[in-house]
Design a protein around this motif. Structure first.
Motif, PDB file in Angstrom:
ATOM      1  N   SER A   1       0.798  -1.244   0.289  1.00  0.00           N
ATOM      2  CA  SER A   1       0.048  -0.048   0.089  1.00  0.00           C
ATOM      3  C   SER A   1       0.976   1.180  -0.106  1.00  0.00           C
ATOM      4  O   SER A   1       0.424   2.302  -0.263  1.00  0.00           O
ATOM      5  CB  SER A   1      -0.921   0.109   1.220  1.00  0.00           C
ATOM      6  N   ARG A   2       1.910   1.197   0.098  1.00  0.00           N
ATOM      7  CA  ARG A   2       2.988   2.362   0.297  1.00  0.00           C
ATOM      8  C   ARG A   2       4.330   1.969  -0.005  1.00  0.00           C
ATOM      9  O   ARG A   2       4.919   0.982  -0.104  1.00  0.00           O
ATOM     10  CB  ARG A   2       2.767   3.028   1.691  1.00  0.00           C
TER      11      ARG A   2
ATOM     12  N   ASP B   1      -4.137  -1.191   6.579  1.00  0.00           N
ATOM     13  CA  ASP B   1      -4.874  -0.171   6.558  1.00  0.00           C
ATOM     14  C   ASP B   1      -5.817  -0.070   5.256  1.00  0.00           C
ATOM     15  O   ASP B   1      -5.256   0.112   4.260  1.00  0.00           O
ATOM     16  CB  ASP B   1      -3.883   0.909   6.813  1.00  0.00           C
TER      17      ASP B   1
ATOM     18  N   GLU C   1      -5.409   3.410   3.649  1.00  0.00           N
ATOM     19  CA  GLU C   1      -4.327   3.378   2.880  1.00  0.00           C
ATOM     20  C   GLU C   1      -4.328   2.912   1.564  1.00  0.00           C
ATOM     21  O   GLU C   1      -3.859   3.311   0.333  1.00  0.00           O
ATOM     22  CB  GLU C   1      -3.076   2.954   3.845  1.00  0.00           C
TER      23      GLU C   1
ATOM     24  N   ASN D   1       2.158   7.420  -0.656  1.00  0.00           N
ATOM     25  CA  ASN D   1       1.309   7.005   0.202  1.00  0.00           C
ATOM     26  C   ASN D   1       1.691   6.863   1.735  1.00  0.00           C
ATOM     27  O   ASN D   1       1.360   6.061   2.450  1.00  0.00           O
ATOM     28  CB  ASN D   1       0.837   5.879  -0.324  1.00  0.00           C
TER      29      ASN D   1
ATOM     30  N   ALA E   1      -0.252   7.719   6.162  1.00  0.00           N
ATOM     31  CA  ALA E   1      -1.236   7.059   7.000  1.00  0.00           C
ATOM     32  C   ALA E   1      -0.799   6.671   8.356  1.00  0.00           C
ATOM     33  O   ALA E   1       0.847   6.466   8.371  1.00  0.00           O
ATOM     34  CB  ALA E   1      -2.064   5.996   6.357  1.00  0.00           C
TER      35      ALA E   1
END
Length: 342
Positions: free
Chosen positions: A24-25, A48, A51, A332, A335
């Motif tokens: 996610s990041r 998350d 996210e 990203n 979060a």
């Protein structure tokens, strides 16, 4: 240039199904991007959900037809990982590529951490890689051709890095797992790639946790992780990693400094340990009388001068982490930090 390099290999992975944990990041997000460029359908997993939603938007902004799924998943829970693989296989017609990337970073001297930090690092990075590998292997064996598994380690897994001891211990275990799986599975339908990046500009300083002299620890880590002299552009790193997975390489070490450190430690471990001890003396010491009082997320100390109380450290951070701060906004890293998120 990176895009052209990626597309030159597109045909060999086009139509395959991939899963990226910690997708996610940061690096995981860019690994998913590189798989999409090569024509894969990709499931990104992290804890998350908010996210994950932003990650999906990032991945589809320039390629609206990209086949991207998101899946909330805590890699420390094997049952959840098993469900991730089953649903990804059902949705995408099987699984051909899995990259175990989920991780956490804890930056602090050993005096400022306790057993919980070691346990958390091992559960997220090592046991997370174990769960991902064991639950992925049955699907990879029955895929469309030989499956591909990659475990993201670190230069910190090739030699112990001062003030990153839980991280180094967990990544060392990941390195052994990748090597052992490669040895046992060679010629049995699954290739295994051990990936050992050095410092990369992913914005990870905002997702990392810091202890001891928090402001100064944040300063040195963010400065080094963002310095073009010792760190690597994260998109370029992701391209090289996915290319190595595509070509079924057994091992890849990224950045010249990481290669030199790993080679030196392999040839002269005692010398490397002495040099690391010298480096440790230059790192911040914990405040007098402090103990393992817990870690603080980098996102909370990002303002530096106002929060840390160390103007010299703040200037160092401002000089060295400008590129990393920009990477954090792109990749990203805003979060809440969550274990198992990568």
């Amino acid at each position: 240039m990176t895009l052209l390099l990626s597309r030159s290999h597109e045909d060999s992975m086009s139509g395959l199904s991939a899963v990226v944990t910690g997708g996610s990041r940061g690096l995981g997000l860019l690994l998913a991007e590189q798989l999409l460029i090569r024509g894969c359908a990709v499931t990104i997993a992290a804890r998350d959900e908010e996210e994950l939603g932003r990650a999906r938007q990032f991945l589809t902004e320039s390629r609206p037809d990209a086949r991207v799924r998101t899946a909330p998943c805590d890699v420390t829970d094997r049952a959840t990982v098993a469900s991730l693989m089953t649903h990804a296989a059902e949705a995408q017609g099987g699984i051909d590529v899995v990259i175990a990337n989920a991780g956490i970073i804890q930056v602090a001297p050993v005096e400022s951490i306790g057993v919980d930090e070691f346990r958390s690092a091992m559960e997220t990075m090592y046991m997370g890689a174990v769960h991902t590998s064991l639950e992925a292997l049955p699907w990879l064996r029955r895929g469309r051709g030989d499956g591909r598994l990659a475990l993201i380690g670190s230069v910190g897994g090739l030699l112990a890095v001062p003030h990153l001891l839980p991280y180094s211990c967990a990544k060392s275990a990941v390195a052994a797992l990748a090597e052992g799986l490669h040895t046992e599975l060679r010629g049995r339908g699954v290739s295994v790639t051990a990936v050992h990046p050095g410092l990369m500009r992913t914005g990870s300083h905002l997702a990392a946790e810091f202890g001891g002299n928090v402001g100064a620890e944040f300063a040195w880590f963010s400065a080094l992780a963002g310095s073009p002299v010792v760190s690597m552009d994260a998109r370029r790193a992701a391209d090289r990693i996915v290319t190595a997975v595509e070509r079924r390489r057994a091992r890849i070490v990224l950045t010249p400094m990481a290669k030199a450190a790993g080679l030196t430690h392999g040839v002269a471990p005692a010398l490397t340990t002495r040099l690391s001890a010298l480096a440790a003396r230059a790192l911040p010491r914990p405040p007098e009388g402090s103990d393992a009082a817990g870690l603080h997320p980098g996102r909370d100390i990002e303002p530096g001068p106002d929060r840390s109380g160390h103007p010299v450290a703040a200037r160092l951070r401002d000089w060295g982490s400008a590129l990393n701060d920009r990477a954090a906004r792109r990749l990203n890293q805003r979060a809440h930090h969550a274990h198992g998120g990568g």
